[in-house]
Design a protein around this motif. Structure first.
Motif, short mmCIF file in Angstrom:
data_model
loop_
_atom_site.label_atom_id
_atom_site.label_comp_id
_atom_site.label_asym_id
_atom_site.label_seq_id
_atom_site.Cartn_x
_atom_site.Cartn_y
_atom_site.Cartn_z
N UNK A 1 0.73 -1.09 -0.06
CA UNK A 1 -0.09 0.04 -0.15
C UNK A 1 0.66 1.30 0.07
N UNK A 2 2.03 1.23 -0.62
CA UNK A 2 2.86 2.30 -0.41
C UNK A 2 4.00 2.24 -1.86
N UNK A 3 4.70 3.40 -2.14
CA UNK A 3 5.64 3.22 -3.37
C UNK A 3 5.45 4.55 -4.07
N UNK A 4 6.38 4.49 -4.96
CA UNK A 4 6.22 5.73 -5.94
C UNK A 4 5.18 5.93 -6.83
N UNK A 5 4.49 4.79 -7.40
CA UNK A 5 3.36 4.91 -8.26
C UNK A 5 2.28 5.24 -7.52
N UNK A 6 1.97 4.93 -6.42
CA UNK A 6 0.91 5.31 -5.40
C UNK A 6 1.08 6.97 -5.07
N UNK B 1 15.13 -6.70 -4.67
CA UNK B 1 15.04 -7.18 -6.10
C UNK B 1 15.86 -6.55 -7.22
N UNK B 2 16.86 -5.84 -6.65
CA UNK B 2 17.83 -5.23 -7.41
C UNK B 2 17.50 -3.85 -8.04
N UNK B 3 16.64 -3.31 -7.31
CA UNK B 3 16.10 -1.96 -7.94
C UNK B 3 16.83 -1.00 -7.00
N UNK B 4 17.53 0.07 -7.45
CA UNK B 4 18.21 1.26 -7.00
C UNK B 4 17.60 2.51 -7.16
N UNK B 5 16.78 2.74 -8.25
CA UNK B 5 16.09 3.95 -8.56
C UNK B 5 14.64 3.76 -9.26
N UNK B 6 13.57 4.70 -8.66
CA UNK B 6 12.24 4.40 -9.36
C UNK B 6 11.95 5.72 -9.57
N UNK B 7 11.11 6.01 -10.88
CA UNK B 7 10.75 7.27 -11.25
C UNK B 7 9.10 6.99 -11.82
N UNK B 8 8.22 7.33 -11.27
CA UNK B 8 6.86 7.20 -11.57
C UNK B 8 6.20 8.90 -11.90
N UNK B 9 5.33 8.50 -12.98
CA UNK B 9 4.54 9.68 -13.62
C UNK B 9 3.17 9.53 -13.60
N UNK B 10 2.08 10.29 -13.12
CA UNK B 10 0.73 10.28 -13.28
C UNK B 10 0.30 10.54 -14.66
#
Length: 232
Positions: free
Chosen positions: A74-79, A110-119
Motif C-alpha cells: 500500500x505504498x511506493x512511488x506509483x501510489x 529485488x535489485x532496484x536502485x532508483x524509481x521514477x513514476x509519472x501520473x
C-alpha cells in the motif's frame, strides 16, 4: 518539453502501428531506450478513486514485481505519484528507507536502485501511472526527464483512446463525431476557454474516471446537469 520532440516521439511510436494497447507497449519499450532505464510499466486505474487498477504492459518481470509489491504494502512511488498528481523521482532508494518502510527494502532486495513514476492525468483526473526503475542509482537527465514527461502524455491519450469515440490526438473527427458529443465539446470549449481538442479530452477523462459512457456524460453537459470545472 518541446513540441518538436513530442512529434518525434509520436513518429517513433506510430512506426509500430496498432491499437492503443500496442501503443502503450511501444511507450514502455521506448522509455527503456530513450530514458536509459532498466524497465518500464504502465498501470491503468479506474473507478474514479483509483482503486481498480491493472498493468497494461510491463517490459520485464521486475516491473511487474514492483507493481505487485506496491499493491501489497500500500505504498511506493506509483501510489505517491497518483495521489500527488506530480512525478515522483527517486534517484537512490537507499535514501528513502524511512519514507516507504514496506516498499523500499523489498524493492532493493529485488535489485532496484532508483524509481521514477509519472501520473497519467487530464486536469485533476488521473487514469494511471507510467513507472520506471533502474538497477543502479542515478537521476534522470534533463533530456531524459523531458522525454519521460512527453511519453507520459502520449500514454495518457492512449489510455483514453480505449473509450469509444474519436481520437483526441486527431481533430479530424469533428465532421463525423456523434452529434451529442460534438455539442458537449462545443459547450466545454466555451465554458473553459479550451480548444475543441482539449475540451473533448476533458469530457473523455471525466467519462473514464466515473465509468460513465461518453454519450451519457455529453448529454449531462448539454442538459446542464453536469458542469466540468477548470481543474476537472
Amino acid at each position: 518539453m518541446t513540441a518538436n520532440r513530442h512529434v518525434e516521439l509520436l513518429v517513433l511510436l506510430e512506426s509500430g502501428g496498432g491499437d492503443p494497447t500496442t501503443l502503450l507497449k511501444r511507450v514502455c519499450e521506448l522509455c527503456v531506450e530513450v530514458c536509459a532505464v532498466s524497465g518500464a510499466a504502465v498501470t491503468v486505474r479506474g473507478n474514479g478513486d483509483g482503486t481498480a487498477q491493472a498493468v497494461a504492459y510491463a517490459t520485464d518481470e521486475v516491473s511487474l514485481a514492483l507493481d505487485d509489491l506496491q499493491r501489497t504494502v500500500g505504498e511506493g512511488p506509483k501510489l505517491a505519484a497518483h495521489d500527488s498528481g506530480g512525478p515522483v523521482l527517486i534517484a537512490d532508494l537507499a535514501t528513502t528507507d524511512a519514507r516507504w518502510l514496506g516498499f523500499t527494502p523489498a524493492a532493493r532486495a529485488a535489485g532496484v536502485a532508483a524509481v521514477f513514476s509519472f501520473p497519467l492525468q487530464v486536469g485533476v483526473v488521473r487514469v494511471g501511472t507510467l513507472d520506471f526503475y533502474r538497477g543502479s542509482a542515478g537521476s534522470l537527465s534533463r533530456v531524459e526527464l523531458r522525454d519521460a514527461l512527453a511519453l507520459a502524455d502520449i500514454a495518457t491519450h492512449a489510455v483514453l483512446d480505449d473509450l469509444r469515440g474519436p481520437d483526441p490526438m486527431d481533430i479530424g473527427w469533428l465532421s463525423d463525431v456523434h452529434a451529442v458529443v460534438h455539442q458537449a465539446t462545443g459547450v466545454i470549449t466555451v465554458q473553459l476557454n479550451l480548444s475543441m481538442h482539449d475540451a473533448l479530452l476533458r469530457i473523455r477523462a471525466h467519462a473514464y474516471a466515473h465509468q460513465t459512457p461518453l454519450d451519457e456524460v455529453s448529454r449531462q453537459i448539454i442538459g446542464h446537469h453536469l458542469r466540468l470545472e477548470t481543474g476537472d
